[in-house]
Write an enzyme that holds these catalytic residues in place. Structure first.
Site, PDB file in Angstrom:
ATOM      1  N   ILE A   9      -2.883  -8.907   7.961  1.00 34.83           N
ATOM      2  CA  ILE A   9      -3.959  -8.340   7.132  1.00 34.83           C
ATOM      3  C   ILE A   9      -3.455  -7.851   5.773  1.00 34.83           C
ATOM      4  O   ILE A   9      -4.211  -7.814   4.815  1.00 34.83           O
ATOM      5  CB  ILE A   9      -4.729  -7.231   7.900  1.00 34.83           C
ATOM      6  CG1 ILE A   9      -6.102  -6.997   7.260  1.00 34.83           C
ATOM      7  CG2 ILE A   9      -3.894  -5.951   7.985  1.00 34.83           C
ATOM      8  CD1 ILE A   9      -7.062  -6.224   8.114  1.00 34.83           C
ATOM      9  N   GLY A  30       2.210  -0.037  14.062  1.00 31.21           N
ATOM     10  CA  GLY A  30       1.307  -1.179  14.049  1.00 31.21           C
ATOM     11  C   GLY A  30       0.747  -1.492  12.682  1.00 31.21           C
ATOM     12  O   GLY A  30       1.442  -1.419  11.667  1.00 31.21           O
ATOM     13  N   VAL A  31      -0.534  -1.837  12.640  1.00 31.59           N
ATOM     14  CA  VAL A  31      -1.177  -2.234  11.392  1.00 31.59           C
ATOM     15  C   VAL A  31      -1.184  -1.074  10.389  1.00 31.59           C
ATOM     16  O   VAL A  31      -1.041  -1.286   9.180  1.00 31.59           O
ATOM     17  CB  VAL A  31      -2.609  -2.777  11.645  1.00 31.59           C
ATOM     18  CG1 VAL A  31      -3.568  -1.708  12.074  1.00 31.59           C
ATOM     19  CG2 VAL A  31      -3.134  -3.509  10.430  1.00 31.59           C
ATOM     20  N   ASP A  32      -1.315   0.149  10.859  1.00 35.02           N
ATOM     21  CA  ASP A  32      -1.316   1.330   9.995  1.00 35.02           C
ATOM     22  C   ASP A  32      -0.006   1.410   9.210  1.00 35.02           C
ATOM     23  O   ASP A  32      -0.006   1.533   7.981  1.00 35.02           O
ATOM     24  CB  ASP A  32      -1.524   2.587  10.854  1.00 35.02           C
ATOM     25  CG  ASP A  32      -1.794   3.846  10.038  1.00 35.02           C
ATOM     26  OD1 ASP A  32      -2.119   3.741   8.849  1.00 35.02           O
ATOM     27  OD2 ASP A  32      -1.695   4.935  10.624  1.00 35.02           O
ATOM     28  N   GLY A 121      -4.031  -2.069  20.051  1.00 40.49           N
ATOM     29  CA  GLY A 121      -2.570  -1.982  20.108  1.00 40.49           C
ATOM     30  C   GLY A 121      -2.152  -0.798  20.962  1.00 40.49           C
ATOM     31  O   GLY A 121      -2.484  -0.722  22.148  1.00 40.49           O
ATOM     32  N   TYR A 123      -3.308   2.041  21.167  1.00 41.94           N
ATOM     33  CA  TYR A 123      -4.418   2.823  21.723  1.00 41.94           C
ATOM     34  C   TYR A 123      -4.963   2.221  23.008  1.00 41.94           C
ATOM     35  O   TYR A 123      -5.783   2.832  23.685  1.00 41.94           O
ATOM     36  CB  TYR A 123      -5.527   3.001  20.692  1.00 41.94           C
ATOM     37  CG  TYR A 123      -5.223   4.050  19.623  1.00 41.94           C
ATOM     38  CD1 TYR A 123      -3.959   4.608  19.484  1.00 41.94           C
ATOM     39  CD2 TYR A 123      -6.207   4.483  18.764  1.00 41.94           C
ATOM     40  CE1 TYR A 123      -3.688   5.561  18.510  1.00 41.94           C
ATOM     41  CE2 TYR A 123      -5.954   5.441  17.786  1.00 41.94           C
ATOM     42  CZ  TYR A 123      -4.689   5.969  17.669  1.00 41.94           C
ATOM     43  OH  TYR A 123      -4.434   6.918  16.709  1.00 41.94           O
TER      44      TYR A 123
END
Length: 168
Positions: A9, A30-32, A121, A123
């Site tokens: 992303i 992760g993505v964060d 993920g 979570y």
């Protein structure tokens, strides 16, 4: 109007990309973590301002910042629910993440928005259930407006890609 791709992303050129953030807004895994690393300090600085003003971001809600060095205009940070067996209102909170992110995109004249697979993920949200909520919520929202031209689901892993591809 709705597409799915397998990819990263942080490389997507959209008006807005969505970050699966945590309540502190200060970055994480992760993505964060990837969005904060790729976007640079401007994103963190905006997040700190929001945190100082309102104390972070609650589960299901969303806030918007600059995209820093990313090829997007904005990053919309939303906090997905942690999976608790489905007994803690997780489905409605996850749907709220998508709705509130889309609302912020509209409010900021974003014509395109890219979503990661929120809450699937660390979570622990079951991927198939999360994909169904994501697609259904986005379709419902898009059916009530005509300003957003493109929604992209960006899947980092093959399993999520296959789930979204099947739903779409």
């Amino acid at each position: 109007m709705i597409e799915v791709i397998k990819g990263d992303i942080t490389t997507i050129a959209a008006d807005a990309i969505v970050n699966a953030a945590n309540t502190s807004l200060l970055g994480g895994g992760g993505v964060d973590g990837a969005i904060h690393r790729a976007g640079g300090k401007a994103i963190l600085e905006d997040c700190i301002k929001i945190k100082n003003k309102q104390g972070g971001c609650k589960v299901g809600e969303a806030v918007i910042t600059t995209a820093g060095n990313l090829p997007a205009k904005y990053v919309i940070h939303t906090v997905g629910p942690k999976w608790n067996g489905g007994q803690s209102n997780e489905a409605s909170l996850l749907a709220a993440c998508y709705r509130n992110s889309l609302f912020l995109a509209l409010k900021n004249d974003a014509k395109s928005i890219a979503f990661p697979n929120i809450s699937t993920g660390i979570y622990g949200y079951p991927k198939e259930a999360a994909a169904t909520i994501a697609v259904d919520t986005v379709r419902e929202f898009l059916g009530r407006q005509d300003q957003i031209d493109k929604v992209l689901f960006v899947c980092f892993d093959k399993e999520n890609f296959m789930l979204y591809d099947k739903l779409l």
